[in-house]
Design an enzyme around this catalytic site. Sequence first.
Site, short mmCIF file in Angstrom:
data_model
loop_
_atom_site.label_atom_id
_atom_site.label_comp_id
_atom_site.label_asym_id
_atom_site.label_seq_id
_atom_site.Cartn_x
_atom_site.Cartn_y
_atom_site.Cartn_z
N LYS A 165 0.83 -1.21 0.00
CA LYS A 165 0.00 0.00 0.00
C LYS A 165 0.86 1.26 0.00
CE LYS A 165 -2.34 0.61 3.70
NZ LYS A 165 -3.18 0.16 4.79
N GLU A 191 -2.36 7.77 12.71
CA GLU A 191 -1.18 6.97 12.36
C GLU A 191 -0.39 6.62 13.62
OE1 GLU A 191 0.91 6.76 8.84
OE2 GLU A 191 -1.11 5.98 8.78
N ARG A 192 0.24 5.46 13.61
CA ARG A 192 1.18 5.15 14.69
C ARG A 192 2.44 5.99 14.48
NH1 ARG A 192 -1.13 0.64 12.73
NH2 ARG A 192 -2.26 -0.71 14.18
#
Length: 469
Positions: A165, A191-192
């Site tokens: 991705k 997001e991390r």
Amino acid sequence: MIHTESQTGQKTHLGTVDSVRGGVVDVHFEDYLPPVEQKLVTGDEGEIVLEVVSHVDDETVRCIALTNTRGLFRGADAEDTGGPVLVPVGRRSLGRVFNVLGETIDSGDPIEGGEWWPIHRDSIPLNRRSTASEILETGVKILDLLAPLERGGKAGLFGGAGVGKTVLLMELINNMLEQHSGVSMFAGIGERNREAEELYQELQDANVLEQTVLFFGQMNEAPGARQRVGHSALSVAEYFRDEERQDVLLLIDNIFRFVQAGQEVSGLMGQIPSRVGYQPTLDNELAKLEERICSTDTGAITSIQAVYVPADDFTDPAAVATFSHLSATIVLSRRRASEGLYPAMDPLESQSGMLTPGIAGERHYLTARAVRSTMAQYEELKDIIAMLGVEELSRNDRETVYRARRLERFLTQPFFTTEQFTGHKGRLVPLEETLEGCEMILSGELDDYPESAFYMVGSIDEALEADEG
């Protein structure tokens, strides 16, 4: 009521914090009420930023916190800044990483002065929108052929971890720069921290960071920051579209986290939940963000949004609300990735509203249909091949299988952003060359060429040269 002087010399107003419920704060003002979307600051050094979202009564506003509220207490002073949350716009933002407040978080010098735009802006009025349905060529063969993107439209990207991705998104950023002299925006919603750092390094290594602006509302931040970071990124994208008259590619990862942040805020605000516990304002909140993504006569914002579907339930209200805005669906397949068929886009599950004779053209439409039909037949025959072998098929079925396998390999492509890992030089393939190659394979013209000749090439000419070589 207490008045203070702001940095601009205007009178500002001080209120007091009435209550703190996680990321939702009520602020009381005596004879003044800040408007909705106004920015307030509180805390010892004004480090806690609030945004007004509703008026509780004639003297109290309800706010969402855009920063952590740790240490905030009832009775603390809250100052009205006299305006909304602003973010820096223009070419100076390229190559930089920002948070929801427009502050740089990439260890570089902070951006000061210049032009700043509010994060909340009205969507373009209908009379200024482009009414033509136009395809945005990306140079990625399988994407342009089977799920063409709409210029100024929104595409959903479905795919788990490890299926390519991020690589596909980086290639699209690179090709946007090459083909359309455009810029790219990345909005990381929920997001991390690790993912944000990895993406930054990968963009740097691929030499596309200088034409990209990144905004992050990370997983450990307040729900208000995650809910508003998409709006911040859009304001910068709108500047490039409207003022610089450029095409913008806006990548959002993950749009479901935007809905989830709204759900958290809604619960803290005491709103009665809707179906499956979602906020009652789900459709309205999503539409406010999505409707700003559109094209005008001078430029376009084209968006690709990673979509997480909860428990793979496509009837989930968040999924249904998101799908209603999408013009294309790109599904990445783990099986294709395991077979080394990159980009690992599923040719049967991926689709686009642009793929009609009236928009894409008769030739493109018929070729895409023939490719999909051939691959679908191959999929049906796989069980028979596994049990009895390909020799037991009829002659027509064998031809279909061999052509489908050639098509599968021809629709792979070496990427510019992975050159250093694969050793294959990247290829940007015009749609015309993709159609020509598929037509030749489908007609049986290339039945004598080995399947390996079609793997990881650009145009069909390269495949023919590779075999002759």
